[in-house]
Design an enzyme around this catalytic site. Structure first.
Site, PDB file in Angstrom:
ATOM      1  N   ASP A 132       0.832  -1.205   0.000  1.00  0.00           N
ATOM      2  CA  ASP A 132       0.000   0.000   0.000  1.00  0.00           C
ATOM      3  C   ASP A 132       0.872   1.262   0.000  1.00  0.00           C
ATOM      4  O   ASP A 132       1.861   1.343   0.740  1.00  0.00           O
ATOM      5  CB  ASP A 132      -0.868  -0.027   1.267  1.00  0.00           C
ATOM      6  CG  ASP A 132      -1.939   1.046   1.267  1.00  0.00           C
ATOM      7  OD1 ASP A 132      -2.747   1.082   0.329  1.00  0.00           O
ATOM      8  OD2 ASP A 132      -1.978   1.861   2.218  1.00  0.00           O
TER       9      ASP A 132
ATOM     10  N   GLU B  35      14.099 -14.954   0.645  1.00  0.00           N
ATOM     11  CA  GLU B  35      14.405 -16.061   1.567  1.00  0.00           C
ATOM     12  C   GLU B  35      13.465 -17.241   1.300  1.00  0.00           C
ATOM     13  O   GLU B  35      13.688 -18.349   1.774  1.00  0.00           O
ATOM     14  CB  GLU B  35      14.201 -15.617   3.030  1.00  0.00           C
ATOM     15  CG  GLU B  35      15.204 -14.589   3.512  1.00  0.00           C
ATOM     16  CD  GLU B  35      14.751 -13.934   4.832  1.00  0.00           C
ATOM     17  OE1 GLU B  35      13.790 -14.430   5.468  1.00  0.00           O
ATOM     18  OE2 GLU B  35      15.354 -12.909   5.186  1.00  0.00           O
TER      19      GLU B  35
HETATM   20  C1  NOJ Z   1      -4.491   3.020  -0.922  1.00  0.00           C
HETATM   21  C2  NOJ Z   1      -5.656   2.101  -0.718  1.00  0.00           C
HETATM   22  O1  NOJ Z   1      -5.927   1.440  -1.925  1.00  0.00           O
HETATM   23  C3  NOJ Z   1      -6.796   2.958  -0.250  1.00  0.00           C
HETATM   24  O2  NOJ Z   1      -8.006   2.252  -0.216  1.00  0.00           O
HETATM   25  C4  NOJ Z   1      -6.458   3.510   1.108  1.00  0.00           C
HETATM   26  O3  NOJ Z   1      -7.466   4.412   1.519  1.00  0.00           O
HETATM   27  C5  NOJ Z   1      -5.116   4.252   1.076  1.00  0.00           C
HETATM   28  N1  NOJ Z   1      -4.103   3.554   0.359  1.00  0.00           N
HETATM   29  C6  NOJ Z   1      -4.598   4.466   2.476  1.00  0.00           C
HETATM   30  O4  NOJ Z   1      -4.129   3.266   3.004  1.00  0.00           O
END
Ligand code: NOJ
Length: 527
Positions: free
Chosen positions: A193, A242
């Site tokens: 993310d 790993e």
């Molecule tokens: C990207 C994610 O896809 C989204 O849904 C989220 O709100 C933001 N990152 C924050 O984590």
């Protein structure tokens, strides 16, 4: 071919209105029959769900509403039995405010080590009553919130999602350990993310611009696409290496020319190419994006990723039904809603599926794309849960409309999503799009996806490796036509006039073909 599961909205095994792991397990047969290779599961960890699980309170525990860690392990094993690998979502830019580290930070003194795991700063102005700098939250408003003793903490998203400090050694160690925890339990890897954020410029300088307006170079922003992100990616790669055959894909919203940096051989295996998410239905723009993506991936020995929808954007069946120049995310609230040509959008979505599934590289399909689901743009305002709605001061409706639970059946309180209701109401159109209805309709979008994936697999197995190159065929400015190295040709008509197809057997078509003419808003595979 990776299928994205938004747990909350996929299938509800216990009838409480929220999707869960039991529901996911019960649909593994459906996913196997669809012909996918892997699933990517949006965060399923313990979370207060202020941002749908992207606010993680414990990275090693499963959210109570979704199930248990034992069920998660069983899901990974069951998926393997169905020939499906499981990618998890890792959220390393921020934790939930409920995470033990943040609770400890709040209870600790200003200069404590506990606070140093986050970004705590004194404010500006008299009494420090102004935020430390001008950084804006992606969801709206200042990226800083003040705590009881007067300090401010950084949150690039909602205030319930404090950013962790990647200069603190505990942070890197903890995420290595979390990765190993899930890799030991059979996860195939991670979708990372906000991989273009994480690190922040020393001294926290003002950004000096509204980053969220889409203008300017992200690389120039003090907390985006920074060069010091790459040692972190390399560290994660070493952890993955790993283990046998694991991977990670970056959610990096960066310019196409910066993407190869993330794809160097000792960094990410893949990075999402999000350019199609904002591209209008236009052959020239699609072609430019496809060329850039193939070239960028090839330059570093990676492969392209194709994404038409995900849980953060207006579903493409609806985007493609809107006139050019309309910003879909704003149209949700502002309208006018009678601009939407839903059937045209649905036709184009099917054509876009054939087009992207013919391209070399990986396809990431968001749950419900295979049913041709539109955006639930009609959601009443009082059911909205996305923090964007609140954080934008009710000026942006947010992402709930693409997160509405899946219709599995045409009847029932939540159309087969579960025994009970659904956490977001399904619009009436969903009944006719239910999976059970599409199973028996030879012209359905579901069967189109199945057949396309079957053909794609057969050809990948028996044909030469796809080398990432396509040769464009000239059938007019509004037509995208290309031939792959295995001889498959794809033609997509993005104009207003029918197109005469080149010779060849029609293997698959997104809609009816009249004679050897491809109507507008349709695509075909020729053998
Ligand atoms: C990207 C994610 O896809 C989204 O849904 C989220 O709100 C933001 N990152 C924050 O984590």
């Amino acid at each position: 071919m990776v299928y994205q599961i938004y747990v909350r909205s996929f299938a509800d095994g216990n009838g409480d209105g929220t999707g869960d792991i039991a529901g996911m397990r019960s649909r593994l047969g459906y996913l196997r029959d669809l012909g996918i290779d892997a699933v990517w599961i949006n965060p399923w960890y313990r979370s207060p769900l202020h941002d749908g699980g992207y606010d993680v309170a414990d990275y090693r525990e499963i959210n109570d509403q979704f199930g248990t860690t034992a069920e998660a392990e069983a899901f990974i094993a069951d998926a393997a039995d169905h020939g499906i690998r499981v990618l998890l979502d890792l959220v390393p830019n921020h934790t939930s405010a409920d995470h033990v580290w943040f609770v400890e930070a709040l209870a600790s003194a200003r200069d404590s080590d506990a606070r140093a795991r986050y970004h705590f700063l004194d404010g500006r102005g008299p009494d420090g009553a102004e935020p430390p700098n001008d950084w804006q939250s992606v969801f709206g408003g200042s990226a800083w919130s003040r705590v009881a003793d007067g300090q401010w903490y950084l949150h690039l998203f909602d205030e319930s999602q404090p950013d962790v400090n990647w200069d603190h050694p505990d942070v890197a160690d903890e995420f290595d350990a979390v990765m190993r925890f899930w890799l030991d339990r059979g996860a195939a890897g991670f979708r990372i993310d906000v991989a273009h954020s994480l690190t922040k410029a020393p001294g926290y300088p003002d950004a000096g611009l509204d980053v969220n307006d889409g203008k300017g170079t992200l690389h120039a922003v003090p907390y985006l696409d920074r060069d010091d992100l790459h040692p972190i990616a390399r560290r994660w790669r070493r952890v993955l290496d790993e283990y046998d055959d694991r991977m990670m894909v970056a959610e990096a919203w960066v310019a196409a020319e910066r993407r190869p940096l993330y794809l160097r051989p000792d960094e990410y295996h893949q990075a999402f190419d999000f350019d199609l998410l904002s591209a209008p239905w236009d052959a020239t723009q699609f072609r430019g994006i496809i060329d850039d993506s193939l070239r960028a991936a090839d330059a570093v020995g990676s492969n392209s990723t194709w994404v038409l929808s995900n849980h953060d954007v207006v579903r493409h069946a609806t985007r493609y039904g809107l006139p050019p120049g309309i910003e879909p995310a704003l149209w949700l609230l502002d309208g006018p809603h009678d601009l939407l040509e839903a059937e045209r959008g649905a036709r184009r979505a099917r054509a876009a599926a054939l087009l992207t599934l013919a391209l070399p590289g990986s396809m990431y399909v968001y749950q419900g794309d295979e049913l041709g689901l539109p955006e639930a743009w009609e959601l009443p305002l009082d059911v909205l849960q996305d923090p964007i709605w609140h954080d934008s001061d009710h000026t942006v409706k947010g992402r709930d409309g693409c997160r509405v639970p899946i219709p599995w059946e045409s009847t029932g309180p939540s159309l087969g999503f579960g025994e009970g209701g659904a956490w977001l109401p399904q619009p009436p159109t969903f009944a006719g799009l239910a999976a059970s209805v599409q199973e028996t309709d030879p012209n359905s979008t579901l069967l189109l996806y199945r057949r396309a994936l079957e053909l794609r697999r057969e050809r990948l197995r028996s044909g030469p490796d796809l080398d990432g190159v396509v040769v464009w065929l000239d059938l007019g400015a509004d037509v995208l036509a290309f031939e792959r190295s295995d001889g498959l040709r794809c033609v997509a008509n993005m104009g207003d006039e029918s197109v005469t197809l080149p010779k060849g057997e029609v293997l698959l078509a997104s809609g009816p073909i009249v004679g050897h003419h491809l109507p507008p808003d349709a695509a075909v595979w020729l053998g």
